[in-house]
Design a protein around this motif. Structure first.
Motif, PDB file in Angstrom:
ATOM      1  N   VAL A   1      44.004  24.883  43.657  1.00 55.56           N
ATOM      2  CA  VAL A   1      43.373  24.947  42.343  1.00 55.56           C
ATOM      3  C   VAL A   1      41.867  25.110  42.468  1.00 55.56           C
ATOM      4  CG1 VAL A   1      42.867  23.638  40.239  1.00 55.56           C
ATOM      5  CG2 VAL A   1      45.208  23.740  41.099  1.00 55.56           C
ATOM      6  N   GLN A   2      41.248  24.382  43.383  1.00 56.45           N
ATOM      7  CA  GLN A   2      39.803  24.527  43.594  1.00 56.45           C
ATOM      8  C   GLN A   2      39.460  25.948  44.023  1.00 56.45           C
ATOM      9  OE1 GLN A   2      39.332  21.499  46.589  1.00 56.45           O
ATOM     10  NE2 GLN A   2      38.476  19.995  45.161  1.00 56.45           N
ATOM     11  N   PHE A   3      40.199  26.436  44.994  1.00 58.60           N
ATOM     12  CA  PHE A   3      39.928  27.759  45.548  1.00 58.60           C
ATOM     13  C   PHE A   3      40.169  28.853  44.511  1.00 58.60           C
ATOM     14  CE2 PHE A   3      41.158  31.542  48.025  1.00 58.60           C
ATOM     15  CZ  PHE A   3      40.074  31.652  48.871  1.00 58.60           C
ATOM     16  N   SER A   4      41.302  28.796  43.822  1.00 59.61           N
ATOM     17  CA  SER A   4      41.634  29.856  42.865  1.00 59.61           C
ATOM     18  C   SER A   4      40.692  29.829  41.666  1.00 59.61           C
ATOM     19  CB  SER A   4      43.088  29.749  42.414  1.00 59.61           C
ATOM     20  OG  SER A   4      43.325  28.538  41.737  1.00 59.61           O
ATOM     21  N   ASN A   5      40.286  28.645  41.223  1.00 56.63           N
ATOM     22  CA  ASN A   5      39.337  28.573  40.108  1.00 56.63           C
ATOM     23  C   ASN A   5      38.014  29.233  40.474  1.00 56.63           C
ATOM     24  OD1 ASN A   5      41.062  27.291  38.358  1.00 56.63           O
ATOM     25  ND2 ASN A   5      40.227  25.241  38.695  1.00 56.63           N
ATOM     26  N   ARG A   6      37.617  29.078  41.735  1.00 56.26           N
ATOM     27  CA  ARG A   6      36.361  29.680  42.188  1.00 56.26           C
ATOM     28  C   ARG A   6      36.487  31.186  42.356  1.00 56.26           C
ATOM     29  NH1 ARG A   6      33.399  30.459  47.097  1.00 56.26           N
ATOM     30  NH2 ARG A   6      35.072  29.673  48.414  1.00 56.26           N
ATOM     31  N   MET A   7      37.621  31.624  42.867  1.00 57.92           N
ATOM     32  CA  MET A   7      37.777  33.034  43.208  1.00 57.92           C
ATOM     33  C   MET A   7      38.204  33.910  42.027  1.00 57.92           C
ATOM     34  SD  MET A   7      36.726  32.639  46.146  1.00 57.92           S
ATOM     35  CE  MET A   7      36.707  34.390  46.433  1.00 57.92           C
ATOM     36  N   ILE A   8      38.967  33.340  41.100  1.00 54.46           N
ATOM     37  CA  ILE A   8      39.404  34.127  39.940  1.00 54.46           C
ATOM     38  C   ILE A   8      38.381  33.908  38.828  1.00 54.46           C
ATOM     39  CG2 ILE A   8      41.277  34.557  38.304  1.00 54.46           C
ATOM     40  CD1 ILE A   8      43.234  33.527  40.385  1.00 54.46           C
ATOM     41  N   SER A   9      37.285  34.614  38.937  1.00 57.65           N
ATOM     42  CA  SER A   9      36.157  34.431  38.032  1.00 57.65           C
ATOM     43  C   SER A   9      36.279  35.354  36.823  1.00 57.65           C
ATOM     44  CB  SER A   9      34.844  34.742  38.764  1.00 57.65           C
ATOM     45  OG  SER A   9      34.812  36.110  39.161  1.00 57.65           O
ATOM     46  N   ALA A  10      35.528  35.018  35.779  1.00 53.49           N
ATOM     47  CA  ALA A  10      35.505  35.858  34.581  1.00 53.49           C
ATOM     48  C   ALA A  10      34.997  37.256  34.928  1.00 53.49           C
ATOM     49  CB  ALA A  10      34.618  35.215  33.515  1.00 53.49           C
TER      50      ALA A  10
ATOM     51  N   GLN B   1      35.678  42.928  35.275  1.00 52.94           N
ATOM     52  CA  GLN B   1      35.393  44.138  36.038  1.00 52.94           C
ATOM     53  C   GLN B   1      36.674  44.773  36.555  1.00 52.94           C
ATOM     54  OE1 GLN B   1      32.350  45.323  36.086  1.00 52.94           O
ATOM     55  NE2 GLN B   1      32.913  47.143  37.260  1.00 52.94           N
ATOM     56  N   GLY B   2      37.649  43.938  36.918  1.00 57.52           N
ATOM     57  CA  GLY B   2      38.929  44.466  37.373  1.00 57.52           C
ATOM     58  C   GLY B   2      39.616  45.263  36.284  1.00 57.52           C
ATOM     59  N   ALA B   3      39.638  44.738  35.073  1.00 57.17           N
ATOM     60  CA  ALA B   3      40.246  45.453  33.943  1.00 57.17           C
ATOM     61  C   ALA B   3      39.503  46.757  33.675  1.00 57.17           C
ATOM     62  CB  ALA B   3      40.236  44.568  32.707  1.00 57.17           C
ATOM     63  N   ALA B   4      38.179  46.701  33.770  1.00 55.99           N
ATOM     64  CA  ALA B   4      37.379  47.912  33.534  1.00 55.99           C
ATOM     65  C   ALA B   4      37.664  48.975  34.588  1.00 55.99           C
ATOM     66  CB  ALA B   4      35.892  47.559  33.523  1.00 55.99           C
ATOM     67  N   ASN B   5      37.787  48.552  35.843  1.00 49.98           N
ATOM     68  CA  ASN B   5      38.066  49.517  36.914  1.00 49.98           C
ATOM     69  C   ASN B   5      39.472  50.094  36.803  1.00 49.98           C
ATOM     70  OD1 ASN B   5      35.665  49.747  38.416  1.00 49.98           O
ATOM     71  ND2 ASN B   5      36.012  47.777  39.398  1.00 49.98           N
ATOM     72  N   MET B   6      40.437  49.272  36.394  1.00 50.62           N
ATOM     73  CA  MET B   6      41.792  49.809  36.217  1.00 50.62           C
ATOM     74  C   MET B   6      41.816  50.882  35.136  1.00 50.62           C
ATOM     75  SD  MET B   6      44.506  46.698  36.843  1.00 50.62           S
ATOM     76  CE  MET B   6      43.936  45.676  35.490  1.00 50.62           C
ATOM     77  N   LYS B   7      40.979  50.703  34.116  1.00 53.34           N
ATOM     78  CA  LYS B   7      40.881  51.706  33.056  1.00 53.34           C
ATOM     79  C   LYS B   7      40.108  52.935  33.536  1.00 53.34           C
ATOM     80  CE  LYS B   7      39.343  52.269  28.257  1.00 53.34           C
ATOM     81  NZ  LYS B   7      38.725  51.574  27.081  1.00 53.34           N
ATOM     82  N   LYS B   8      38.989  52.696  34.226  1.00 50.97           N
ATOM     83  CA  LYS B   8      38.135  53.796  34.681  1.00 50.97           C
ATOM     84  C   LYS B   8      38.859  54.715  35.657  1.00 50.97           C
ATOM     85  CE  LYS B   8      33.650  54.620  36.945  1.00 50.97           C
ATOM     86  NZ  LYS B   8      32.439  53.965  37.512  1.00 50.97           N
ATOM     87  N   TYR B   9      39.638  54.112  36.561  1.00 57.61           N
ATOM     88  CA  TYR B   9      40.324  54.905  37.591  1.00 57.61           C
ATOM     89  C   TYR B   9      41.831  54.961  37.342  1.00 57.61           C
ATOM     90  CZ  TYR B   9      35.846  54.281  39.960  1.00 57.61           C
ATOM     91  OH  TYR B   9      34.506  54.281  40.275  1.00 57.61           O
TER      92      TYR B   9
END
Length: 392
Positions: free
Chosen positions: A77-86, A91-99
């Motif tokens: 939980v500590q690790f995933s909360n840190r790594m799965i950031s807003a 940006q991931g959603a934007a890149n999936m749309k862009k490409y």
């Protein structure tokens, strides 16, 4: 990123051994390099690659990184909360749309969905922003000459020299400390064997070309056993009581069996059996978050042997595919780093192979914990608690 490296990621290493080597590691550095040069020359590496090897030097920073893996002492939980950031979600959603057209091509050709590729792209380098500043050849030479874990690095040397010799990569190419290169941190052996020219320019540029990155990453994921159109993880609810000894990633059972034991969808609705089997992963024990892990989840562990990293990457992919934030629930208190080392020492004394006594809850330590929980009549969920430590 750094992360995959920090785990020493199971590193997408090749399973096959190198040809016979004069000396795997250690000894006089220049003499050792001559042995590597002979192997490379026998493999067809020419003057450009051999000259690059001659210029390679010991990198003390790479040695230091190899011995510092503290990030994986964090809980899931500590690790995933840190790594799965807003930022990564946005940006991931934007890149999936862009490409979108490139992702669609990757899905059609390799059967790997956009969120899966994007999650690795985010975690490894923040979409190419942080690719590493280690001199790749010197880092691999250093870690191959070092006798701590040469088998993890030595088999990447000749592929890297081939890439340099062919002009695919410059001799001074930089990347992560453990030899990974590019926006999704590809090892030289995979760059060589799985690289795809996604933009059709006649080159495979995994540092600068997003189409090349997306297509190559999909090819690499497929090569590790990915199954088209199948899920990877699914967050679920578990009951207060069930046969806990049947849980675990590797014990894959029909969903009908999990349903019979009281496992439901996260919202409490019944599981829908689609003919697939899944294990039940409890990264923080039976009172913490719970996930059904399908066969495709095993591919995440091929990417990185850290269960915490693999589950985080899989969960990030699920989030990018539309899943809600995970519910951490209320896990039992775990152990701090010193207590974990004490637990590992006690497990070793009982004959278990826990790897290194490092305070990290790795696969071997989890399995040893499960066996001791079973012996002691405790719920078998692989989560180290003060109660377990006390009973040992």
């Amino acid at each position: 990123m750094r992360l995959r490296s920090q785990a020493l990621a199971a590193l997408f290493l090749c399973a096959t051994a190198l040809p016979a080597m004069a000396q795997e590691c250690g000894g006089d550095f220049e003499t050792w390099k001559q042995g590597v040069a002979a192997e490379a020359k026998a493999a067809g590496v020419g003057a450009v690659g051999l000259d690059a090897l001659e210029d390679a030097r010991i990198d003390e920073r790479a040695l230091a990184r190899d011995r510092a893996q503290g990030v994986f002492t964090q809980t899931f939980v500590q690790f995933s909360n840190r790594m799965i950031s807003a930022y990564r979600l946005k940006q991931g959603a934007a890149n999936m749309k862009k490409y979108a057209d490139i992702f669609a091509r990757a899905d059609q050709q390799f059967g790997v969905q956009a969120p899966v590729i994007t999650a690795f792209w985010a975690l490894e380098t923040d979409f190419g922003a942080v690719q590493g500043d280690f001199h790749t050849l010197s880092a691999l030479v250093t870690l191959s000459h070092d006798c701590r874990r040469p088998q993890l690095f030595r088999q990447q040397l000749v592929p890297l020299l081939e890439l340099i010799d062919r002009g695919v990569l410059p001799a001074d190419v930089t990347g992560a400390w453990a030899g990974e290169i590019g926006q999704t941190q590809i090892l030289p052996s995979d760059y060589l064997a799985r690289g795809v020219d996604g933009d059709g320019d006649g080159k495979i540029d995994l540092r600068g070309s997003v189409p090349d990155v997306i297509m190559t990453t999909a090819n690499k994921v497929l090569s590790r056993g990915w199954k088209r159109d199948e899920p990877w993880i699914q967050e679920v609810r578990v009951p207060d009581e069930m046969p806990w000894d049947q849980t675990g990633r590797t014990n894959k059972l029909p969903l009908t069996q999990w349903a019979e034991w009281g496992v439901t969808n996260r919202d409490g609705s019944p599981l829908v059996d689609k003919g697939l089997k899944a294990g039940l992963a409890l990264p923080m024990g039976r009172k913490g978050p719970a996930f059904l892990t399908y066969e495709n989840f095993d591919v995440y562990l091929e990417w990185n042997q850290s269960f915490t990293y693999a589950l985080t990457a899989a969960n990030l992919a699920a989030r990018l595919a539309g899943a809600p934030p995970l519910d951490p629930r209320d896990p039992e208190p775990g152990l701090n780093n010193d207590q974990m080392k004490e637990l590992q020492t006690k497990l070793e004394a009982r004959g278990y192979d826990v790897g290194t006594v490092d305070g990290i809850l790795g696969t071997n330590t989890r399995e040893a914990i499960r066996k001791e929980q079973m012996r002691l009549g405790l719920p078998v969920d692989g989560w180290p608690t003060p109660e377990l430590l006390g009973k040992l």
